[in-house]
Design a protein around this motif. Structure first.
Motif, PDB file in Angstrom:
ATOM      1  N   LYS A   1      10.945  -2.089  47.806  1.00 33.07           N
ATOM      2  CA  LYS A   1      11.797  -3.224  48.200  1.00 33.07           C
ATOM      3  C   LYS A   1      12.079  -4.164  47.035  1.00 33.07           C
ATOM      4  O   LYS A   1      13.179  -4.687  46.901  1.00 33.07           O
ATOM      5  N   ALA A   2      11.090  -4.371  46.173  1.00 33.36           N
ATOM      6  CA  ALA A   2      11.256  -5.302  45.050  1.00 33.36           C
ATOM      7  C   ALA A   2      11.996  -4.674  43.864  1.00 33.36           C
ATOM      8  O   ALA A   2      12.449  -5.371  42.972  1.00 33.36           O
ATOM      9  N   ARG A   3      12.119  -3.357  43.848  1.00 31.87           N
ATOM     10  CA  ARG A   3      12.778  -2.668  42.721  1.00 31.87           C
ATOM     11  C   ARG A   3      13.713  -1.602  43.274  1.00 31.87           C
ATOM     12  O   ARG A   3      13.478  -0.407  43.158  1.00 31.87           O
ATOM     13  N   GLN A   4      14.801  -2.059  43.884  1.00 28.90           N
ATOM     14  CA  GLN A   4      15.657  -1.134  44.613  1.00 28.90           C
ATOM     15  C   GLN A   4      16.564  -0.279  43.735  1.00 28.90           C
ATOM     16  O   GLN A   4      17.461   0.387  44.230  1.00 28.90           O
ATOM     17  N   ASP A   5      16.331  -0.314  42.438  1.00 28.75           N
ATOM     18  CA  ASP A   5      17.101   0.567  41.556  1.00 28.75           C
ATOM     19  C   ASP A   5      16.325   1.858  41.266  1.00 28.75           C
ATOM     20  O   ASP A   5      16.747   2.655  40.457  1.00 28.75           O
ATOM     21  N   GLU A   6      15.198   2.060  41.930  1.00 25.82           N
ATOM     22  CA  GLU A   6      14.332   3.183  41.568  1.00 25.82           C
ATOM     23  C   GLU A   6      14.356   4.349  42.558  1.00 25.82           C
ATOM     24  O   GLU A   6      13.617   5.303  42.400  1.00 25.82           O
ATOM     25  N   GLY A   7      15.177   4.284  43.601  1.00 26.64           N
ATOM     26  CA  GLY A   7      15.229   5.377  44.567  1.00 26.64           C
ATOM     27  C   GLY A   7      16.057   6.543  44.058  1.00 26.64           C
ATOM     28  O   GLY A   7      16.827   6.407  43.103  1.00 26.64           O
ATOM     29  N   ILE A   8      15.948   7.691  44.748  1.00 20.66           N
ATOM     30  CA  ILE A   8      16.675   8.887  44.272  1.00 20.66           C
ATOM     31  C   ILE A   8      18.134   8.892  44.722  1.00 20.66           C
ATOM     32  O   ILE A   8      18.941   9.644  44.203  1.00 20.66           O
ATOM     33  N   ARG A   9      18.489   8.086  45.720  1.00 15.51           N
ATOM     34  CA  ARG A   9      19.856   8.010  46.260  1.00 15.51           C
ATOM     35  C   ARG A   9      20.416   9.409  46.501  1.00 15.51           C
ATOM     36  O   ARG A   9      19.771  10.230  47.109  1.00 15.51           O
TER      37      ARG A   9
ATOM     38  N   GLY B   1      20.820  11.594  44.295  1.00  9.54           N
ATOM     39  CA  GLY B   1      20.284  12.497  43.272  1.00  9.54           C
ATOM     40  C   GLY B   1      21.238  12.651  42.095  1.00  9.54           C
ATOM     41  O   GLY B   1      20.894  13.244  41.079  1.00  9.54           O
ATOM     42  N   LYS B   2      22.457  12.107  42.243  1.00 10.03           N
ATOM     43  CA  LYS B   2      23.466  12.220  41.182  1.00 10.03           C
ATOM     44  C   LYS B   2      23.448  10.970  40.312  1.00 10.03           C
ATOM     45  O   LYS B   2      23.297   9.852  40.823  1.00 10.03           O
ATOM     46  N   VAL B   3      23.668  11.163  39.031  1.00 12.83           N
ATOM     47  CA  VAL B   3      23.654  10.057  38.063  1.00 12.83           C
ATOM     48  C   VAL B   3      24.682   8.991  38.429  1.00 12.83           C
ATOM     49  O   VAL B   3      24.408   7.796  38.324  1.00 12.83           O
ATOM     50  N   VAL B   4      25.858   9.407  38.914  1.00 12.25           N
ATOM     51  CA  VAL B   4      26.939   8.451  39.216  1.00 12.25           C
ATOM     52  C   VAL B   4      26.560   7.447  40.295  1.00 12.25           C
ATOM     53  O   VAL B   4      27.126   6.358  40.346  1.00 12.25           O
ATOM     54  N   ASP B   5      25.597   7.804  41.160  1.00 10.87           N
ATOM     55  CA  ASP B   5      25.196   6.897  42.229  1.00 10.87           C
ATOM     56  C   ASP B   5      24.025   6.002  41.839  1.00 10.87           C
ATOM     57  O   ASP B   5      23.469   5.291  42.674  1.00 10.87           O
ATOM     58  N   GLY B   6      23.656   6.031  40.574  1.00 11.77           N
ATOM     59  CA  GLY B   6      22.623   5.129  40.062  1.00 11.77           C
ATOM     60  C   GLY B   6      21.229   5.481  40.560  1.00 11.77           C
ATOM     61  O   GLY B   6      20.917   6.643  40.813  1.00 11.77           O
ATOM     62  N   GLY B   7      20.390   4.466  40.690  1.00 16.38           N
ATOM     63  CA  GLY B   7      19.012   4.686  41.099  1.00 16.38           C
ATOM     64  C   GLY B   7      18.225   5.418  40.026  1.00 16.38           C
ATOM     65  O   GLY B   7      18.552   5.343  38.830  1.00 16.38           O
ATOM     66  N   LEU B   8      17.197   6.128  40.451  1.00 12.81           N
ATOM     67  CA  LEU B   8      16.325   6.847  39.519  1.00 12.81           C
ATOM     68  C   LEU B   8      17.088   7.835  38.629  1.00 12.81           C
ATOM     69  O   LEU B   8      16.863   7.862  37.415  1.00 12.81           O
ATOM     70  N   PRO B   9      18.016   8.635  39.180  1.00 13.55           N
ATOM     71  CA  PRO B   9      18.767   9.545  38.299  1.00 13.55           C
ATOM     72  C   PRO B   9      19.527   8.800  37.194  1.00 13.55           C
ATOM     73  O   PRO B   9      19.573   9.253  36.053  1.00 13.55           O
ATOM     74  N   GLY B  10      20.085   7.631  37.530  1.00  9.70           N
ATOM     75  CA  GLY B  10      20.789   6.826  36.530  1.00  9.70           C
ATOM     76  C   GLY B  10      19.862   6.316  35.450  1.00  9.70           C
ATOM     77  O   GLY B  10      20.190   6.346  34.265  1.00  9.70           O
ATOM     78  N   ILE B  11      18.668   5.861  35.875  1.00  9.54           N
ATOM     79  CA  ILE B  11      17.673   5.358  34.922  1.00  9.54           C
ATOM     80  C   ILE B  11      17.220   6.476  33.984  1.00  9.54           C
ATOM     81  O   ILE B  11      17.148   6.302  32.763  1.00  9.54           O
ATOM     82  N   VAL B  12      16.925   7.644  34.561  1.00  6.73           N
ATOM     83  CA  VAL B  12      16.469   8.792  33.766  1.00  6.73           C
ATOM     84  C   VAL B  12      17.561   9.210  32.782  1.00  6.73           C
ATOM     85  O   VAL B  12      17.294   9.460  31.605  1.00  6.73           O
ATOM     86  N   ASN B  13      18.794   9.252  33.251  1.00  2.59           N
ATOM     87  CA  ASN B  13      19.909   9.610  32.371  1.00  2.59           C
ATOM     88  C   ASN B  13      20.046   8.610  31.232  1.00  2.59           C
ATOM     89  O   ASN B  13      20.249   8.994  30.077  1.00  2.59           O
ATOM     90  N   ASN B  14      19.919   7.312  31.549  1.00  5.48           N
ATOM     91  CA  ASN B  14      20.015   6.273  30.508  1.00  5.48           C
ATOM     92  C   ASN B  14      18.915   6.424  29.464  1.00  5.48           C
ATOM     93  O   ASN B  14      19.145   6.200  28.275  1.00  5.48           O
ATOM     94  N   LEU B  15      17.712   6.797  29.911  1.00  2.87           N
ATOM     95  CA  LEU B  15      16.608   7.033  28.969  1.00  2.87           C
ATOM     96  C   LEU B  15      16.948   8.173  28.011  1.00  2.87           C
ATOM     97  O   LEU B  15      16.719   8.078  26.810  1.00  2.87           O
ATOM     98  N   LEU B  16      17.492   9.251  28.568  1.00  5.61           N
ATOM     99  CA  LEU B  16      17.849  10.403  27.728  1.00  5.61           C
ATOM    100  C   LEU B  16      18.962  10.048  26.753  1.00  5.61           C
ATOM    101  O   LEU B  16      18.914  10.424  25.588  1.00  5.61           O
ATOM    102  N   VAL B  17      19.949   9.295  27.228  1.00  3.71           N
ATOM    103  CA  VAL B  17      21.068   8.884  26.360  1.00  3.71           C
ATOM    104  C   VAL B  17      20.559   7.969  25.255  1.00  3.71           C
ATOM    105  O   VAL B  17      20.917   8.129  24.085  1.00  3.71           O
ATOM    106  N   ALA B  18      19.698   7.005  25.620  1.00  4.54           N
ATOM    107  CA  ALA B  18      19.148   6.071  24.622  1.00  4.54           C
ATOM    108  C   ALA B  18      18.324   6.815  23.586  1.00  4.54           C
ATOM    109  O   ALA B  18      18.384   6.518  22.395  1.00  4.54           O
TER     110      ALA B  18
END
Length: 201
Positions: free
Chosen positions: A127-135, A137-154
């Motif tokens: 609830k306190a970190r709602q950007d961490e769910g799998i949604r 599962g696609k990067v375009v929908d953000g959440g955990l896949p988006g975070i993981v993708n951003n880590l790889l890009v960075a």
């Protein structure tokens, strides 16, 4: 994810999800344990740097594996649970109340199924970190896949720390790919490309 798979008789997928979590934790703990022992000598610092590089490389491989599998896993879990990921959001206390146009009375919100806090957490994160769910599962929908993708890009390009050996290798590969693509585009147009010193198009 592993628990929900297991509860729905999908033991193989449950084991796979558990294995990912264990591999990631075990991988990250290697340099952490070494750092806790202390790094007083140059040799110890050098060894720790190697362990960190290896952990980052292994994590990147695992993240790529996850990004490929998360859309399928999200979809299958939505089927098991008979929900859509968009509907599983945490209730927002600031969300304005909806009113029925005919009666003017507040619309009754759909009651969530029991066990929903776990489902909301899976798809939308704690609830306190709602950007961490799998949604989805696609990067375009953000959440955990988006975070993981951003880590790889960075890691591939630039981040607030110097790129690791893995990151430098990825940058070199991306640069080579860009060069090859550029050459192919010019050659398709009938333009000869000379990359030797002093070369030109």
């Amino acid at each position: 994810m592993a628990e929900l798979y297991k509860e729905h008789g999908e033991t193989e997928r449950s084991d796979l999800a558990s294995d990912w979590a264990k591999r990631l934790k075990d991988n990250c703990m290697v340099p952490v344990v070494a750092a806790r022992k202390g790094t007083k000598t140059d040799e110890e610092k050098s060894e720790l740097k190697k362990l960190e590089e290896e952990a980052i490389f292994n994590a990147a491989q695992l993240f790529r594996e996850l990004l490929v599998n998360l859309p399928f896993m999200s979809s299958s879990l939505q089927d098991f649970l008979q929900v859509t990921w968009q509907e599983c959001k945490w209730d927002d206390p600031n969300e304005p109340e909806e009113f029925d146009e005919e009666t003017g009375l507040p619309k009754k919100k759909k009651k969530k199924k029991s066990g929903d806090t776990r489902i909301a957490e899976l798809f939308w994160g704690p609830k306190a970190r709602q950007d961490e769910g799998i949604r989805s599962g696609k990067v375009v929908d953000g959440g955990l896949p988006g975070i993981v993708n951003n880590l790889l890009v960075a890691e591939k390009s630039s981040s607030n720390r110097a790129p690791t050996d893995y990151g430098q290798a990825m940058m070199a590969a991306a640069s080579q790919q860009s060069l090859a693509t550029s050459m192919q585009q010019h050659e398709r147009m009938g333009v000869q490309v000379n990359f030797k010193p002093g070369g030109s198009i």
